[in-house]
Design an enzyme around this catalytic site. Structure first.
Site, PDB file in Angstrom:
ATOM      1  N   ASP A   1       0.820  -1.211   0.000  1.00  0.00           N
ATOM      2  CA  ASP A   1       0.000   0.000   0.000  1.00  0.00           C
ATOM      3  C   ASP A   1       0.855   1.262   0.000  1.00  0.00           C
ATOM      4  O   ASP A   1       2.072   1.206   0.157  1.00  0.00           O
ATOM      5  CB  ASP A   1      -0.963  -0.007   1.204  1.00  0.00           C
TER       6      ASP A   1
ATOM      7  N   ASN B   1      -7.381  -2.581  14.420  1.00  0.00           N
ATOM      8  CA  ASN B   1      -8.797  -2.734  14.037  1.00  0.00           C
ATOM      9  C   ASN B   1      -9.021  -3.908  13.074  1.00  0.00           C
ATOM     10  O   ASN B   1     -10.095  -4.072  12.524  1.00  0.00           O
ATOM     11  CB  ASN B   1      -9.346  -1.443  13.416  1.00  0.00           C
TER      12      ASN B   1
ATOM     13  N   HIS C   1      -7.362  -4.483  10.153  1.00  0.00           N
ATOM     14  CA  HIS C   1      -7.075  -4.295   8.718  1.00  0.00           C
ATOM     15  C   HIS C   1      -5.811  -5.051   8.311  1.00  0.00           C
ATOM     16  O   HIS C   1      -4.900  -5.235   9.111  1.00  0.00           O
ATOM     17  CB  HIS C   1      -6.987  -2.811   8.337  1.00  0.00           C
TER      18      HIS C   1
ATOM     19  N   GLU D   1      -9.721  -1.543   5.386  1.00  0.00           N
ATOM     20  CA  GLU D   1     -10.339  -1.246   6.674  1.00  0.00           C
ATOM     21  C   GLU D   1     -11.601  -2.096   6.871  1.00  0.00           C
ATOM     22  O   GLU D   1     -12.148  -2.632   5.896  1.00  0.00           O
ATOM     23  CB  GLU D   1     -10.708   0.247   6.730  1.00  0.00           C
TER      24      GLU D   1
END
Ligand code: F6R
Length: 255
Positions: free
Chosen positions: A68, A137, A139, A144
């Site tokens: 990314d 979280n 990801h 996400e």
């Protein structure tokens, strides 16, 4: 199935991963690795760089793809993932410039550039081994919670939780970009093998959800359960909320 290795600490975990990376590099005439950025993989890259220096593995034919990139950071920004990959991977391993591609987050044509990125991965023959970290979280890449399990490389908005987690790399929270380009979950699942690492108690809930929870876009990391060849390498803290920890430890030593 998912193999879970619980290491003493991040250094031992980096060596376990470094061993596997070296094996994969040796096994292919043109090895292709998928690289993660962030804090987690640094011990892995150090372990691999040591093996290169000591002549244990030759990376002359190695190429790779990063997961990314932030959208909108100026070229050469020290926290752009292009700069991080150069600093943590390309330079220490002595790779030729251009050996590792990173999604283009600066272009005004990010959507088109994202599609071209998937094409470039395919043109290289795919990724032999994909390294992954995981966000607190859940990801992976910057997919996400709520991301499609079949998603391809594309532009995504970063969640408030991820921007807060990554604020440590920037002077202020406001400096953390709001968007990114990330390989999709479908893209990641096409790699031949996945190696996910996580360290520290702040990752324990996400790790438990990814490894033992239902496969759900609520925890994007849980897609690893759909992949036939996955190893999860943890330290004690990241393993602390696994319900079946004893089972993984027994299985590892063949009991
Ligand atoms: C980085 C990436 C992210 C990170 C994750 C964990 O390329 O794709 O999924 O792996 O945010 O980050 P760290 O390792 O900094 O805790």
């Amino acid at each position: 199935m998912t193999r879970v290795v619980i290491a003493r600490d991040a250094v031992e975990a980096g060596d376990v991963a470094g061993d596997r990376l070296a094996e994969v590099v040796r096994a292919h005439r043109r090895p292709v690795l998928g690289f993660a950025t962030g804090s987690t993989p640094t011990t892995v890259y150090r372990s691999l760089a040591r093996r290169v220096r000591e002549g244990e593995v030759d990376v002359a034919a190695l190429s790779g793809f990063a997961l990314d990139e932030y959208v909108g950071l100026p070229a050469g920004h020290p926290e752009s993932y292009r700069s991080v990959i150069d600093r943590d991977v390309v330079e220490p391993l002595g790779l030729r410039p251009g050996a590792v591609l990173v999604p283009d987050g600066s272009a005004s044509r990010t959507d088109e550039a994202a599609r071209e990125y998937d094409d470039a991965i395919r043109a290289a023959g795919g990724v032999h081994l994909q390294l992954l970290g995981i966000g607190s979280n859940g990801h992976i890449g910057f997919n996400e919670p709520g991301s499609s399990l079949a998603s391809r490389t594309r532009v995504k908005r970063l969640s408030a939780a991820t921007r807060a987690d990554n604020a440590r790399f920037f002077d202020r929270l406001d400096d953390v970009p709001t968007h990114c380009v990330t390989q999709g979950l479908g893209t990641i699942l096409e790699a031949e093998e996945l190696l996910l690492l996580a360290f520290g108690e702040s990752k324990a809930a996400a790790v438990a959800a990814a490894v033992e929870g239902p496969v759900s876009s609520g925890c994007p990391g849980s897609v690893i359960q759909l992949h036939p060849r996955v190893t999860v390498i943890l330290d004690q803290g990241a393993a602390s909320r696994l319900a079946h920890r004893e089972y993984y430890e027994a299985e590892r030593v063949g009991r």
